[in-house]
Design a protein around this motif. Structure first.
Motif, mmCIF file in Angstrom:
data_model
loop_
_atom_site.group_PDB
_atom_site.id
_atom_site.type_symbol
_atom_site.label_atom_id
_atom_site.label_comp_id
_atom_site.label_asym_id
_atom_site.label_seq_id
_atom_site.Cartn_x
_atom_site.Cartn_y
_atom_site.Cartn_z
ATOM 1 N N TYR A 151 0.829 -1.204 0.000
ATOM 2 C CA TYR A 151 0.000 0.000 0.000
ATOM 3 C C TYR A 151 0.870 1.264 0.000
ATOM 4 O O TYR A 151 0.645 2.182 -0.776
ATOM 5 C CB TYR A 151 -0.924 -0.022 1.216
ATOM 6 C CG TYR A 151 -1.845 1.163 1.308
ATOM 7 C CD1 TYR A 151 -2.866 1.349 0.374
ATOM 8 C CD2 TYR A 151 -1.706 2.096 2.327
ATOM 9 C CE1 TYR A 151 -3.711 2.437 0.457
ATOM 10 C CE2 TYR A 151 -2.550 3.181 2.425
ATOM 11 C CZ TYR A 151 -3.553 3.355 1.477
ATOM 12 O OH TYR A 151 -4.388 4.436 1.567
ATOM 13 N N LEU A 161 -5.086 -0.998 -3.106
ATOM 14 C CA LEU A 161 -6.082 -1.738 -2.321
ATOM 15 C C LEU A 161 -6.745 -2.837 -3.157
ATOM 16 O O LEU A 161 -7.018 -3.927 -2.659
ATOM 17 C CB LEU A 161 -7.135 -0.794 -1.750
ATOM 18 C CG LEU A 161 -6.637 0.143 -0.657
ATOM 19 C CD1 LEU A 161 -7.723 1.149 -0.280
ATOM 20 C CD2 LEU A 161 -6.175 -0.641 0.569
ATOM 21 N N LEU A 162 -6.975 -2.538 -4.437
ATOM 22 C CA LEU A 162 -7.551 -3.558 -5.327
ATOM 23 C C LEU A 162 -6.589 -4.736 -5.499
ATOM 24 O O LEU A 162 -6.993 -5.902 -5.444
ATOM 25 C CB LEU A 162 -7.890 -2.956 -6.695
ATOM 26 C CG LEU A 162 -9.046 -1.967 -6.718
ATOM 27 C CD1 LEU A 162 -9.155 -1.295 -8.085
ATOM 28 C CD2 LEU A 162 -10.353 -2.671 -6.372
ATOM 29 N N ASN A 165 -6.438 -6.684 -2.241
ATOM 30 C CA ASN A 165 -7.666 -7.443 -2.061
ATOM 31 C C ASN A 165 -7.595 -8.761 -2.835
ATOM 32 O O ASN A 165 -7.982 -9.811 -2.316
ATOM 33 C CB ASN A 165 -8.854 -6.589 -2.512
ATOM 34 C CG ASN A 165 -10.171 -7.275 -2.325
ATOM 35 O OD1 ASN A 165 -10.723 -7.815 -3.277
ATOM 36 N ND2 ASN A 165 -10.670 -7.271 -1.109
ATOM 37 N N SER A 172 -13.832 -8.144 0.508
ATOM 38 C CA SER A 172 -14.156 -6.748 0.193
ATOM 39 C C SER A 172 -12.950 -5.842 0.439
ATOM 40 O O SER A 172 -12.045 -6.193 1.200
ATOM 41 C CB SER A 172 -15.335 -6.264 1.036
ATOM 42 O OG SER A 172 -14.937 -6.088 2.381
ATOM 43 N N ILE A 173 -12.987 -4.664 -0.179
ATOM 44 C CA ILE A 173 -11.939 -3.666 0.026
ATOM 45 C C ILE A 173 -11.952 -3.188 1.475
ATOM 46 O O ILE A 173 -10.902 -2.915 2.065
ATOM 47 C CB ILE A 173 -12.120 -2.465 -0.940
ATOM 48 C CG1 ILE A 173 -11.980 -2.921 -2.399
ATOM 49 C CG2 ILE A 173 -11.128 -1.352 -0.630
ATOM 50 C CD1 ILE A 173 -10.617 -3.422 -2.800
ATOM 51 N N THR A 176 -9.885 -5.420 3.505
ATOM 52 C CA THR A 176 -8.469 -5.187 3.220
ATOM 53 C C THR A 176 -7.974 -3.942 3.944
ATOM 54 O O THR A 176 -6.900 -3.953 4.547
ATOM 55 C CB THR A 176 -8.227 -5.070 1.703
ATOM 56 O OG1 THR A 176 -8.671 -6.280 1.068
ATOM 57 C CG2 THR A 176 -6.771 -4.833 1.392
ATOM 58 N N LYS A 177 -8.756 -2.860 3.916
ATOM 59 C CA LYS A 177 -8.368 -1.621 4.608
ATOM 60 C C LYS A 177 -8.214 -1.863 6.108
ATOM 61 O O LYS A 177 -7.243 -1.427 6.718
ATOM 62 C CB LYS A 177 -9.404 -0.520 4.368
ATOM 63 C CG LYS A 177 -9.323 0.106 2.992
ATOM 64 C CD LYS A 177 -10.374 1.172 2.808
ATOM 65 C CE LYS A 177 -10.073 2.367 3.682
ATOM 66 N NZ LYS A 177 -10.995 3.485 3.475
#
Length: 196
Positions: A151, A161-162, A165, A172-173, A176-177
């Motif tokens: 990141y 992020l994609l 993921n 889902s994003i 991941t966040k």
């Protein structure tokens, strides 16, 4: 303190400077097995349970590690760049060039693979010994460190992020966040701006 089955545990990411310092300290102390563990867990972003099933033949003399993950049962294809391959070969030599059929992380004295609990205890000891800047340090830290590194390397972009993921196989994003600590950092930053 060891994990109790069914109990939720937390782990934080290790800032990349601290990760590199940890690997340097392990090298200086000739703890090559644990340097190997840290580097492989980081550069593959595999869960500890998968790292412990790897054999030397899986990572030496190949540009790609193919692994069926225990948790998801999905196949991951992980490129091993030249720098990673050179470091793995160097550690293989430092560890006395074990039989390539042997597990990477192996207790030769007891003739068995180390347990996750044992590795977590060792990591906590390394945290204290080397004064690492991390609150919750465990085997899962390296997967999160990989995520945070990617990141940051990609300039904190939505595109990163994609990618993460997909690599980490999250649903889902948002997961991941949260996984790489972004939501916590964002919330802490909001509270940090409060002044009287």
């Amino acid at each position: 303190m060891t994990r109790i089955k069914g109990q939720l545990t937390t782990s934080d990411y290790l800032p990349i400077e601290e990760f590199n310092r940890l690997c340097d300290c392990l090298r200086k102390d000739k703890l090559y097995t644990w340097e190997l563990y840290c580097r492989v867990a980081f550069c593959t972003a595999l869960r500890a349970s998968d790292v412990l099933t790897l054999r030397w033949s899986d990572i030496l003399d190949t540009e790609e590690l193919v692994k069926i993950e225990q948790k998801t049962k999905k196949t991951r294809s992980i490129p091993l760049n030249l720098s990673v391959r050179e470091k793995l070969t160097e550690l293989y030599d430092l560890l006395g060039r074990p039989d390539k059929k042997m597990p990477l992380i192996y207790n030769y004295q007891r003739k068995r693979v180390y347990s996750l609990e044992h590795i977590n205890d060792l990591l906590k000891g390394f945290k204290r010994k080397y004064g690492l800047n991390i609150k919750h340090f465990s085997t899962h830290t390296f997967r999160k460190t990989f995520g945070r590194y990617v990141y940051e390397y990609c300039d904190r972009s939505a595109e990163a992020l994609l990618y993460l993921n997909a690599i980490l196989m999250h649903s889902s994003i948002a997961i991941t966040k949260r996984y790489i600590g972004l939501e916590k950092d964002e919330i802490n930053r909001i509270y940090g701006h409060i002044s009287f």
